[in-house]
Design a protein around this motif. Structure first.
Motif, PDB file in Angstrom:
ATOM      1  N   SER A   1      -3.365   3.839   0.433  1.00 58.74           N
ATOM      2  CA  SER A   1      -4.041   3.518  -0.713  1.00 58.74           C
ATOM      3  C   SER A   1      -3.543   2.265  -1.300  1.00 58.74           C
ATOM      4  O   SER A   1      -2.383   2.132  -1.349  1.00 58.74           O
ATOM      5  CB  SER A   1      -4.080   4.666  -1.509  1.00 58.74           C
ATOM      6  OG  SER A   1      -4.457   4.459  -3.027  1.00 58.74           O
TER       7      SER A   1
ATOM      8  N   LYS B   1       0.991  -1.101   0.112  1.00 54.20           N
ATOM      9  CA  LYS B   1      -0.012  -0.035  -0.192  1.00 54.20           C
ATOM     10  C   LYS B   1       0.783   1.355   0.159  1.00 54.20           C
ATOM     11  O   LYS B   1       2.042   1.381   0.465  1.00 54.20           O
ATOM     12  CB  LYS B   1      -0.966   0.111   1.174  1.00 54.20           C
ATOM     13  CG  LYS B   1      -1.795  -1.104   1.466  1.00 54.20           C
ATOM     14  CD  LYS B   1      -2.689  -1.493   0.279  1.00 54.20           C
ATOM     15  CE  LYS B   1      -3.555  -2.485   0.907  1.00 54.20           C
ATOM     16  NZ  LYS B   1      -3.058  -3.946   1.187  1.00 54.20           N
TER      17      LYS B   1
ATOM     18  N   SER C   1      -5.956  11.175  -3.454  1.00 54.97           N
ATOM     19  CA  SER C   1      -5.822   9.920  -4.131  1.00 54.97           C
ATOM     20  C   SER C   1      -5.601   8.791  -3.162  1.00 54.97           C
ATOM     21  O   SER C   1      -5.610   7.669  -3.386  1.00 54.97           O
ATOM     22  CB  SER C   1      -4.236   9.796  -4.737  1.00 54.97           C
ATOM     23  OG  SER C   1      -4.231  10.882  -5.669  1.00 54.97           O
ATOM     24  N   TYR C   2      -6.085   8.948  -1.716  1.00 51.86           N
ATOM     25  CA  TYR C   2      -5.801   8.042  -0.563  1.00 51.86           C
ATOM     26  C   TYR C   2      -7.252   7.472  -0.364  1.00 51.86           C
ATOM     27  O   TYR C   2      -8.239   8.350  -0.271  1.00 51.86           O
ATOM     28  CB  TYR C   2      -5.286   8.530   0.643  1.00 51.86           C
ATOM     29  CG  TYR C   2      -3.662   8.867   0.424  1.00 51.86           C
ATOM     30  CD1 TYR C   2      -3.476   9.988  -0.200  1.00 51.86           C
ATOM     31  CD2 TYR C   2      -2.750   7.804   0.663  1.00 51.86           C
ATOM     32  CE1 TYR C   2      -1.748  10.337  -0.432  1.00 51.86           C
ATOM     33  CE2 TYR C   2      -1.463   8.200   0.285  1.00 51.86           C
ATOM     34  CZ  TYR C   2      -1.131   9.248  -0.276  1.00 51.86           C
ATOM     35  OH  TYR C   2       0.311   9.367  -0.434  1.00 51.86           O
ATOM     36  N   ASN C   3      -7.598   6.452   0.022  1.00 53.44           N
ATOM     37  CA  ASN C   3      -8.774   5.694   0.164  1.00 53.44           C
ATOM     38  C   ASN C   3      -8.853   5.650   1.953  1.00 53.44           C
ATOM     39  O   ASN C   3     -10.162   5.767   2.320  1.00 53.44           O
ATOM     40  CB  ASN C   3      -8.836   4.324  -0.013  1.00 53.44           C
ATOM     41  CG  ASN C   3      -8.478   4.297  -1.526  1.00 53.44           C
ATOM     42  OD1 ASN C   3      -7.347   4.016  -2.248  1.00 53.44           O
ATOM     43  ND2 ASN C   3      -9.541   4.360  -2.409  1.00 53.44           N
ATOM     44  N   TYR C   4      -7.929   5.674   2.553  1.00 52.57           N
ATOM     45  CA  TYR C   4      -8.196   5.478   3.810  1.00 52.57           C
ATOM     46  C   TYR C   4      -7.258   6.495   4.706  1.00 52.57           C
ATOM     47  O   TYR C   4      -6.289   6.741   4.543  1.00 52.57           O
ATOM     48  CB  TYR C   4      -7.818   4.126   4.428  1.00 52.57           C
ATOM     49  CG  TYR C   4      -8.205   3.029   3.583  1.00 52.57           C
ATOM     50  CD1 TYR C   4      -7.384   2.026   2.827  1.00 52.57           C
ATOM     51  CD2 TYR C   4      -9.640   2.686   3.725  1.00 52.57           C
ATOM     52  CE1 TYR C   4      -7.797   1.194   1.860  1.00 52.57           C
ATOM     53  CE2 TYR C   4     -10.078   1.546   2.955  1.00 52.57           C
ATOM     54  CZ  TYR C   4      -9.554   0.880   2.137  1.00 52.57           C
ATOM     55  OH  TYR C   4      -9.853  -0.230   1.423  1.00 52.57           O
TER      56      TYR C   4
END
Length: 125
Positions: free
Chosen positions: A98, A31, A111-114
């Protein structure tokens, strides 16, 4: 998935701190992990990040040469080592992850999911 940044505190100018980012429900292996900060009254800004491959890092000009990022896959943690801290480094620091982020997008928050909850760093004499 939960990320948690920790390790913040108060430090004198010139001092050092290491922040940790821990994850539950997510392995950091493979990640991209980034660090961002938000100072009072300012927008969130990029600090640094490590690519999914684990080897490549990128840093904001403001922290280059003073901050470094490392990861420990065995502990499922990513660290932000901060040296020669300055009053302008005072901020809440966040980590983000991510699974798909590409190198050129590492500085881009969207751009990051978490995202984790932040940890406050105060640099003051």
């Amino acid at each position: 998935v939960q990320l948690q940044a920790s390790g913040g505190g108060s430090v004198n100018p010139g001092g050092s701190l290491t922040l940790s980012c821990a994850a539950s429900g997510l392995s950091f292996r493979g990640k991209g992990v980034g660090w961002f900060r938000q100072a009072p009254g300012k927008e969130r800004e990029f600090v640094g990040a490590v690519h999914r491959s684990g080897g490549s890092t990128v840093y904001a000009d403001a922290v280059k040469g003073r901050f470094t990022i490392s990861r420990d896959n065995a502990k499922n943690a990513v660290y932000l080592h901060m040296n020669n801290l300055r009053p302008e480094d005072t901020a809440v620091y966040y980590c983000a992850a991510s699974p798909t982020i590409i190198y050129s997008s590492l500085p881009v928050a969207s751009s990051y999911n978490y995202w984790g909850q932040g940890t406050l760093v105060t640099v003051s004499s």
